[in-house]
Design a protein around this motif. Structure first.
Motif, short mmCIF file in Angstrom:
data_model
loop_
_atom_site.label_atom_id
_atom_site.label_comp_id
_atom_site.label_asym_id
_atom_site.label_seq_id
_atom_site.Cartn_x
_atom_site.Cartn_y
_atom_site.Cartn_z
N ALA A 17 -0.40 -3.06 5.48
CA ALA A 17 -0.67 -4.49 5.48
C ALA A 17 -1.68 -4.82 6.57
O ALA A 17 -1.59 -4.35 7.68
CB ALA A 17 0.63 -5.25 5.72
N LEU A 18 -2.67 -5.62 6.25
CA LEU A 18 -3.70 -5.98 7.20
C LEU A 18 -3.27 -7.15 8.05
O LEU A 18 -2.71 -8.12 7.57
CB LEU A 18 -5.00 -6.34 6.46
CG LEU A 18 -5.56 -5.24 5.56
CD1 LEU A 18 -6.84 -5.72 4.92
CD2 LEU A 18 -5.79 -3.98 6.34
N ILE A 72 -4.37 -6.71 -0.71
CA ILE A 72 -3.57 -7.92 -0.91
C ILE A 72 -2.10 -7.60 -0.69
O ILE A 72 -1.53 -6.71 -1.33
CB ILE A 72 -3.77 -8.47 -2.34
CG1 ILE A 72 -5.25 -8.79 -2.60
CG2 ILE A 72 -2.91 -9.70 -2.57
CD1 ILE A 72 -5.54 -9.15 -4.04
N THR A 73 -1.47 -8.31 0.23
CA THR A 73 -0.04 -8.17 0.49
C THR A 73 0.64 -9.50 0.19
O THR A 73 0.06 -10.36 -0.48
CB THR A 73 0.21 -7.75 1.94
OG1 THR A 73 -0.16 -8.83 2.82
CG2 THR A 73 -0.61 -6.51 2.30
N ASP A 74 1.84 -9.70 0.75
CA ASP A 74 2.53 -10.97 0.53
C ASP A 74 2.03 -12.08 1.44
O ASP A 74 2.53 -13.20 1.39
CB ASP A 74 4.04 -10.80 0.68
CG ASP A 74 4.42 -10.20 2.03
OD1 ASP A 74 3.51 -9.88 2.83
OD2 ASP A 74 5.63 -10.04 2.28
N GLY A 187 3.09 -13.79 -4.56
CA GLY A 187 3.37 -13.10 -3.31
C GLY A 187 4.62 -12.25 -3.32
O GLY A 187 5.10 -11.83 -2.28
N LYS A 188 5.14 -11.95 -4.53
CA LYS A 188 6.35 -11.13 -4.63
C LYS A 188 6.00 -9.74 -5.17
O LYS A 188 5.03 -9.57 -5.90
CB LYS A 188 7.37 -11.81 -5.55
CG LYS A 188 7.88 -13.14 -5.02
CD LYS A 188 8.90 -13.75 -5.97
CE LYS A 188 9.43 -15.08 -5.42
NZ LYS A 188 10.43 -15.69 -6.33
N TYR A 189 6.82 -8.77 -4.78
CA TYR A 189 6.63 -7.41 -5.28
C TYR A 189 7.40 -7.21 -6.58
O TYR A 189 8.54 -7.63 -6.70
CB TYR A 189 7.07 -6.39 -4.23
CG TYR A 189 6.08 -6.22 -3.11
CD1 TYR A 189 5.08 -5.24 -3.17
CD2 TYR A 189 6.11 -7.05 -1.99
CE1 TYR A 189 4.16 -5.09 -2.16
CE2 TYR A 189 5.19 -6.91 -0.97
CZ TYR A 189 4.22 -5.92 -1.05
OH TYR A 189 3.29 -5.79 -0.05
N GLN A 190 6.75 -6.58 -7.55
CA GLN A 190 7.36 -6.32 -8.84
C GLN A 190 7.13 -4.85 -9.21
O GLN A 190 6.31 -4.17 -8.59
CB GLN A 190 6.76 -7.23 -9.91
CG GLN A 190 5.26 -7.04 -10.10
CD GLN A 190 4.65 -8.09 -11.01
OE1 GLN A 190 5.08 -9.23 -11.04
NE2 GLN A 190 3.63 -7.68 -11.76
N SER A 191 7.85 -4.37 -10.22
CA SER A 191 7.74 -2.97 -10.60
C SER A 191 6.30 -2.59 -10.95
O SER A 191 5.58 -3.35 -11.61
CB SER A 191 8.62 -2.69 -11.82
OG SER A 191 8.41 -1.37 -12.30
#
Length: 252
Positions: A17-18, A72-74, A187-191
């Motif tokens: 993450a930057l 791109i992160t959250d 901004g959410k992580y998905q499979s």
């Protein structure tokens, strides 16, 4: 009967993450992997500041506009760093952002040699990015365009051991846990849906299976094989997503 062997492999994320400095502009060249900011030509200007300190009497001008890719992160925005130089009647300099050939809007352009750049909203999506034209506070416009760089989605696993391998005689079971990718829109992580299971043979990695993952980023695969190999999980970098891999196992 031979006893069971359990191999656990921790994830190595090639694109971390930057760090962001919201409101203050880019401050450090914080991108890992080969997508690091490209070096500017040797003739690139050494100027690093806009505004009245440049004693500008005429319209503004951009003399360097070259950036590296970002991940791109959250976080709400993604930072892209590079070489930005020029002159302007004030520090209110904005540049147009185009992603995958579509104009998304304008963002503030921060000057700097190696640490200049922009912060682009996460929701604008991933893919090929280009900046320009650039707009100055006096109403003038510089038509120069930047190089093409990339906004790539972060791929990770929140599991301590993303890959677990269990061998019982010639039967081998591979289990994958929590491999996910960021969704820029929320901004959410998905499979990530699929991940490559690879084994090392002759010093080269070869794909054994593209394992299908469920909504939690989990999946499994079974084979019958008496030969022992070293294994890893792997996802190739593309224009829209970062590379992901786990550490290689011992021979299993």
């Amino acid at each position: 009967m031979r006893t069971s062997t359990l191999a656990r492999v921790g994830a190595v994320i090639t694109a971390s993450a930057l760090a962001l400095s919201l409101g203050a502009g880019p401050v450090s060249a914080a991108e890992t992997s080969t997508a690091a900011a490209a070096a500017a030509p040797s003739a690139a200007p050494s100027a690093t500041s806009f505004g009245t300190t440049s004693n500008v009497d005429a319209a503004g001008v951009i003399t360097a506009l070259r950036l590296g890719s970002g991940v791109i992160t959250d976080r709400a925005t993604t930072q892209f760093l590079g070489n930005i130089a020029g002159q302007a009647p004030s520090n209110n300099v904005q540049t147009q952002v185009t992603i995958n050939g579509r104009v998304k809007g304008r963002v503030i352009l921060y000057p700097g040699q190696g640490n200049g750049g922009v912060e682009i909203p996460r929701g604008w999506g991933s893919g090929k990015v280009q900046l320009g034209p650039t707009f100055f506070s006096d109403g003038t416009v510089d038509q120069n365009r930047s190089n093409v760089f990339y906004a790539r989605k972060h791929v990770t696993s929140k599991a301590t051991y993303p890959l677990k391998i269990h061998r019982r005689n010639s039967k081998v079971t591979f289990k994958v846990y929590g491999v996910k990718i960021i969704n820029p829109s929320n901004g959410k992580y998905q499979s990530v849906k699929r991940v490559k299971l690879q084994r090392s043979k002759g010093g080269k990695w070869r794909t054994v299976k593209n394992i299908k993952l469920n909504s939690k980023g989990n999946g499994s695969y079974k084979i019958t094989n008496r030969t022992k190999y070293r294994y890893r999980l792997y996802i190739t970098r593309s224009a829209t997503q970062e590379k992901f891999s786990t550490l290689k196992t011992g021979k299993i």
